[in-house]
Design an enzyme around this catalytic site. Structure first.
Site, mmCIF file in Angstrom:
data_model
loop_
_atom_site.group_PDB
_atom_site.id
_atom_site.type_symbol
_atom_site.label_atom_id
_atom_site.label_comp_id
_atom_site.label_asym_id
_atom_site.label_seq_id
_atom_site.Cartn_x
_atom_site.Cartn_y
_atom_site.Cartn_z
ATOM 1 N N CYS A 1 -70.792 -85.480 64.960
ATOM 2 C CA CYS A 1 -71.931 -85.373 64.047
ATOM 3 C C CYS A 1 -72.696 -84.067 64.280
ATOM 4 O O CYS A 1 -73.881 -84.065 64.615
ATOM 5 C CB CYS A 1 -72.849 -86.590 64.226
ATOM 6 N N TYR B 1 -61.134 -74.239 80.664
ATOM 7 C CA TYR B 1 -62.525 -74.586 80.340
ATOM 8 C C TYR B 1 -62.671 -75.586 79.197
ATOM 9 O O TYR B 1 -63.794 -75.884 78.817
ATOM 10 C CB TYR B 1 -63.354 -73.327 80.055
#
Length: 474
Positions: A397, A427
């Protein structure tokens, strides 16, 4: 900020660096690990495993690690630095930067190829120990080390603790004194280099949290205090200029400034520091616009720089160490997603096609955090459809939940297709989150004839197990 009418800042044609593909089904080999290919049906394969089979058995999203590619890259770095620095009359050491992606199996594999392990937390230290890594090739970084981390490092007997502040000197000294030992330390020196990279991964300019400033004299103060200590051994100086670096210029400036401080300490104290560390940050190729040099060329250039600098200073050559992480594990992993929806959106400059997948910023936040660019390919089939520029987005969202900002995919991409994003080994999993209460994906290690979980995928039961439940008012 006041509201404004949306316009060309939010839409547009493909970027100028993105080439129109001759074949939208084909791979660009330099973006993928060595054992990735496509079969006659256009299905992505890695070490003989079909992406469709992996998704069916292990689910998606899924981080897929090419084990032999990882090990080959680790050995290549070790060999490149060893050969280049042997040629100028000294030795090189390489430490794998565990922060990029660390599991006990990865630690075991890179150590088996001759690398040490660079850690920056108690969890990373414990993982390296669990893997059976020799502590004499382990280092500890961190700008805010806990007492527990310092104690673990000293009790395990690691090779070096990289001092990041004057306060830390006292804390390490107290811990070493309590154990009746001398702690091996290096000083992280902020050398004042503006690396040509994103601000969040540039780490050697003055106004940031890491290290002790050369310009202000803090690094020299640290050296004087450590050399006066009864429980600390100053074994060398350390510099790290940033990450995703493609040229030697920043390393060259750092090497000269570190060598100058080393020579100054030698003149004033009569102490020859045995080692300097020039950090890591070597870049990798995420898209066709990235042009990292071969590591053999970079290693040779850095060896020449260090040799000349020490000759100019009139000092013997030190052992020189490096801490690559991204360039080793980054290209060895891709992330496999399943397409959920495809949405053409009319804009002022044309139609942008949004391809939504079942992951997103919870498994790769780098696009949102660093404006990172990635590539992708349709991984489950081939198609004669014409290429279209798409934006691959996640299911979270947030409008910034972008996985791949711009790439060509076949115009008939549809729900249920698999999309693979290369270069996600560094990462992505370490920065993953449970945003929107989303379980994090697993990391699957593949070799010819076998596949093994390195990190199992989370389940919703895992998430609910940490929720302590409703509070009942008495």
């Amino acid at each position: 900020m006041p509201a404004h009418i949306s316009g060309v800042l939010h839409a547009g044609p493909s970027p100028v660096w993105l080439p129109y593909p001759d074949d939208v089904n084909a791979l660009m080999p330099s973006l993928w690990s060595a054992h990735v290919d496509k079969d006659a049906d256009g299905v992505l394969t890695v070490a003989g495993h079909r992406a469709t089979d992996l998704a069916e058995e292990y689910g998606s999203p899924l981080y897929v690690l090419d084990v032999d590619d990882l090990r080959t890259r680790a050995r290549r770095f070790v060999d490149a630095f060893s050969a280049s620095f042997d040629a100028v009359g000294t030795r090189a050491r390489t430490y794998y930067a565990g922060k990029a992606l660390l599991t006990s199996a990865i630690a075991q594999w890179v150590a088996g190829e001759g690398m040490g392990i660079d850690t920056c937390s108690l969890g990373e230290l414990m993982t390296a120990k669990r893997a059976g890594v020799d502590p004499s090739v382990v280092g500890l970084h961190g700008n805010s080390k806990s007492d527990a981390e310092i104690a673990f490092a000293l009790d395990w007997g690691i090779a070096r603790i990289v001092v990041d502040s004057l306060d830390e000197i006292d804390r390490i000294e107290a811990a070493a004194s309590a154990r009746g030992m001398r702690a091996p330390v290096m000083i992280r020196v902020t050398v004042g280099v503006e690396a040509h990279t994103h601000d969040f991964i540039a780490t050697a300019h003055e106004d940031q949290k890491f290290g002790l400033s050369l310009h202000s004299g803090a690094a020299r103060t640290a050296a004087d205090r450590i050399l006066a200590s009864s429980h600390l051994d100053l074994i060398g100086l350390h510099s790290h200029i940033g990450s995703q670096i493609f040229d030697r210029s920043g390393f060259e400036v750092a090497a000269r400034r570190i060598a100058g401080l080393r020579a100054e300490i030698q003149r004033d104290h009569g102490v020859v520091l045995a080692e300097i560390d020039l950090g890591g940050g070597f870049g990798m190729r995420y898209t066709s616009q990235d042009t990292p040099p071969p590591i053999e060329d970079m290693a040779a250039q850095l060896a020449e720089v260090v040799a000349k600098t020490c000759a100019d200073e009139g000092t013997d050559l030190p052992v020189v160490s490096f801490e690559p992480g991204r360039a080793i594990v980054g290209p060895a992993v891709f992330t496999l997603y399943t397409v959920g929806t495809v949405k053409p959106v009319e804009t002022e400059t044309g139609v942008r096609t949004y391809v939504s997948v079942d992951g997103g910023m919870s498994d790769n936040v780098r696009t949102a955090l660093y404006d990172a660019d990635y590539s992708c390919t349709l991984a489950s089939r081939s198609t004669p459809a014409e290429p279209v520029v798409v934006r691959v987005v996640g299911s979270h969202c947030e409008s910034g939940d972008i996985v791949v900002r711009d790439e060509y995919l076949p115009g008939d991409v549809r729900a249920g297709d698999l999309v693979a994003v290369p270069g996600t080994g560094a990462y992505c999993q370490p920065l993953s989150s449970n945003y929107n209460l989303t379980p994090r994906p697993g990391v699957l290690a593949v070799r010819t004839g076998r596949a093994d979980w390195l990190i199992r995928p989370e389940t919703h039961d895992d998430l609910l197990a940490r929720d302590c439940g409703p509070i009942v008012d008495s």
